[in-house]
Design a protein around this motif. Structure first.
Motif, mmCIF file in Angstrom:
data_model
loop_
_atom_site.group_PDB
_atom_site.id
_atom_site.type_symbol
_atom_site.label_atom_id
_atom_site.label_comp_id
_atom_site.label_asym_id
_atom_site.label_seq_id
_atom_site.Cartn_x
_atom_site.Cartn_y
_atom_site.Cartn_z
ATOM 1 N N GLU A 5 20.488 79.946 71.773
ATOM 2 C CA GLU A 5 20.382 79.018 70.933
ATOM 3 C C GLU A 5 21.755 78.814 70.232
ATOM 4 N N PHE A 6 22.753 79.761 70.545
ATOM 5 C CA PHE A 6 24.086 79.732 70.059
ATOM 6 C C PHE A 6 24.943 78.669 71.051
ATOM 7 N N GLN A 16 29.928 75.712 78.554
ATOM 8 C CA GLN A 16 28.736 76.410 78.278
ATOM 9 C C GLN A 16 28.037 77.339 79.138
ATOM 10 N N ARG A 17 28.159 76.586 80.192
ATOM 11 C CA ARG A 17 27.486 77.300 81.506
ATOM 12 C C ARG A 17 27.930 78.469 81.737
ATOM 13 N N ARG A 18 29.329 78.446 81.791
ATOM 14 C CA ARG A 18 30.167 79.493 82.194
ATOM 15 C C ARG A 18 30.220 80.809 80.870
ATOM 16 N N TYR A 19 29.766 80.151 79.563
ATOM 17 C CA TYR A 19 29.861 81.072 78.657
ATOM 18 C C TYR A 19 28.568 81.864 78.674
ATOM 19 N N LEU A 60 31.691 86.542 67.078
ATOM 20 C CA LEU A 60 31.381 85.888 65.969
ATOM 21 C C LEU A 60 30.077 85.530 65.897
ATOM 22 N N PHE A 61 29.166 85.678 66.918
ATOM 23 C CA PHE A 61 27.606 85.591 66.925
ATOM 24 C C PHE A 61 26.993 87.031 66.409
ATOM 25 N N GLN A 62 27.672 88.031 66.723
ATOM 26 C CA GLN A 62 26.985 89.234 66.615
ATOM 27 C C GLN A 62 26.723 89.547 65.180
#
Length: 83
Positions: A5-6, A16-19, A60-62
């Motif tokens: 979702e992030f 975004q696909r590569r991320y 940042l997400f973790q």
């Protein structure tokens, strides 16, 4: 919020696909092979910069995930003690 979702690069669907691919490769211990998935048109500098961006986004997400989980756990335990 799940990692799926992030979407820090939602405005650029290819990035975004590569991320998301980068994250999957990182989980499998194949992060060092990610450069094979990057576009051949990217310069070496652009490739390194993208990897740095992806690493920062993942970091940042973790902490956000664990912080939010701790807050909800604390609140739930407070509510349970009141009931």
């Amino acid at each position: 919020m799940k990692s799926s979702e992030f979407k820090p690069f939602a405005r650029n669907s290819e990035k975004q696909r590569r991320y998301e691919l980068f994250l999957r490769m990182k989980e499998r211990g194949q992060k060092d092979r990610y450069y094979l998935a990057q576009p051949k048109t990217m310069t070496e500098w652009e490739r390194e910069r993208e990897i740095c961006e992806f690493n920062r986004a993942a970091q940042l997400f973790q902490p956000l995930t664990s912080t939010m989980a701790n807050r909800y756990a604390l609140e739930n335990s407070r509510l349970s003690s009141l009931l």
